[in-house]
Scaffold this motif. Structure first.
Motif, short mmCIF file in Angstrom:
data_model
loop_
_atom_site.label_atom_id
_atom_site.label_comp_id
_atom_site.label_asym_id
_atom_site.label_seq_id
_atom_site.Cartn_x
_atom_site.Cartn_y
_atom_site.Cartn_z
N ARG A 79 -23.50 -5.41 -9.04
CA ARG A 79 -24.33 -5.60 -10.45
C ARG A 79 -24.70 -4.27 -11.03
O ARG A 79 -24.33 -4.17 -12.15
N GLU A 109 -27.05 -10.06 6.84
CA GLU A 109 -27.69 -10.58 5.65
C GLU A 109 -28.19 -9.53 4.83
O GLU A 109 -28.15 -9.62 3.58
N GLY A 110 -28.37 -8.41 5.50
CA GLY A 110 -28.91 -7.15 4.68
C GLY A 110 -27.81 -6.52 3.93
O GLY A 110 -27.63 -6.24 2.64
N GLN A 147 -24.19 -7.39 -3.05
CA GLN A 147 -24.26 -7.97 -4.52
C GLN A 147 -25.10 -7.16 -5.35
O GLN A 147 -24.87 -7.00 -6.58
N GLN A 148 -26.13 -6.11 -4.91
CA GLN A 148 -26.83 -5.46 -5.73
C GLN A 148 -25.76 -4.23 -6.44
O GLN A 148 -25.79 -3.84 -7.48
N GLY A 173 -25.10 -8.23 2.63
CA GLY A 173 -24.65 -9.11 1.83
C GLY A 173 -25.51 -8.94 0.54
O GLY A 173 -25.06 -8.84 -0.53
N GLN A 174 -26.75 -8.63 0.73
CA GLN A 174 -27.80 -8.59 -0.38
C GLN A 174 -27.51 -6.97 -1.13
O GLN A 174 -27.27 -6.70 -2.19
N LEU A 175 -27.11 -6.19 -0.06
CA LEU A 175 -26.85 -4.79 -0.64
C LEU A 175 -25.48 -4.61 -1.56
O LEU A 175 -25.49 -4.22 -2.59
#
Length: 343
Positions: A181, A170-171, A177-178, A173-175
């Motif tokens: 971006r 989960e961590g 995506q950031q 995936g967020q990393l």
């Protein structure tokens, strides 16, 4: 040597006279013989030069391989130079350190407020103490850590790994995506994305999607940096990251793609010979990336650029390629156009 004669008028008849005298013919023959000797010597020198260039190319390849092997050994040794310490903070914002503290070893319990004494007691007493501790509204940090360790002892080991893996995924995936971006932003965003990935390298160094994005960030820094030494350093570090990744994930199109990009950026600061050698490596990995992921337009764009540059090689580059390789690279502007149209 037959004598060349021309008719000359002498009275009413014509007689044949030699175009060159005997001595002039001898001089011409001597000069021709000297020219032939010079041509033979020149051919011999060219052949020696070709052989020496091929030998030089073999030495360069051997040195590069030795350097890469030594670099990989050093990288593996220094990958984790210090042992990871267990974090006792329950308020850490990092998923990695939270998971590490949750799965901490219970062998150091002697310093945790009498935990070793609790281990020596019966199961009934230990369960009673656990229930009384969980029922309290306000407890100390030492008691909280003790309860967490005791509760983990009752959980199946496989279930613990599943919980930790889920948190890490989960961590991650967020990393990612950031990072994507920030990669699409301006220079400042690219710098922030590069630093973000570096800060999390220790936690996700064994994740394929993280590593090729880290290599991409090195490529971004190489592009936005103006200093030549810094450009070379960023490209070299990113290339090393991809070399390690390709040893484990040879079937990753992104790894092959960004390895080729970094090789090309590093070759911009090398000699003509190394640029030509890198051109073959670049083409090999781009072809592999297209084979693994044929719907990715970036690979066709990179291949189009390669074709365009090869079609505009100068005379010196072509001669060097012919001397170093049996089959020099060939491509036309039309090949480049076809790849750009596919993009």
């Amino acid at each position: 040597v037959p004598r060349v004669v021309v008719p000359v008028e002498a009275g009413d008849g014509a007689v044949c006279a030699p175009l060159l005298t005997q001595q002039e013919q001898v001089d011409v023959l001597e000069r021709l013989d000297c020219v032939l000797r010079n041509i033979a010597e020149l051919q011999k020198e060219v052949e020696e030069l070709r052989n020496s260039l091929q030998h030089l190319a073999a030495e360069i390849v051997g040195e590069v391989r030795s350097h890469l092997e030594e670099t990989q050994k050093v990288t593996r040794r220094r990958r984790f130079p210090f042992p990871r310490e267990r974090s006792d903070s329950t308020g850490s914002s990092s998923i990695y350190f939270t998971a590490s503290s949750g799965a901490a070893n219970t062998d150091d319990g002697e310093s945790e407020g009498g935990y070793s004494t609790a281990n020596a007691e019966s199961d009934y007493d230990r369960e009673s103490e656990r229930e009384s501790e969980e029922g309290e509204d306000e407890v100390s940090c030492e008691t909280v850590r003790t309860v967490r360790r005791d509760s983990l002892d009752l959980v199946n080991e496989d279930e613990t790994h599943l919980i930790l893996d889920s948190s890490l995924e989960e961590g991650l995936g967020q990393l990612l995506q950031q990072a994507d971006r920030l990669h699409d932003g301006g220079e400042q965003e690219k710098r922030e994305g590069f630093q973000l990935l570096l800060n999390n390298k220790l936690a996700y160094a064994d994740q394929k999607d993280f590593l090729w994005r880290l290599a991409r960030a090195h490529s971004d820094m190489c592009e936005i940096t103006e200093d030549a030494d810094e450009k070379r350093s960023y490209a070299s570090d990113g290339k090393e990251e991809m070399e390690m990744a390709l040893q484990k994930w040879d079937q990753s199109a992104e790894c092959h793609q960004w390895y080729a990009v970094l090789c090309g950026q590093l070759a911009e600061h090398e000699s003509i010979q190394k640029r030509i050698q890198t051109g073959y490596v670049f083409k090999e990995h781009i072809d592999k990336a297209i084979e693994l992921k044929p719907e990715d337009p970036k690979s066709y764009y990179l291949l189009g650029r390669w074709c365009y540059q090869v079609s505009h090689l100068g005379w010196l580059e072509k001669k060097t390629a012919s001397a170093l390789f049996e089959a020099p690279p060939t491509a036309t502007v039309q090949d480049a156009l076809q790849n750009f149209l596919r993009v």
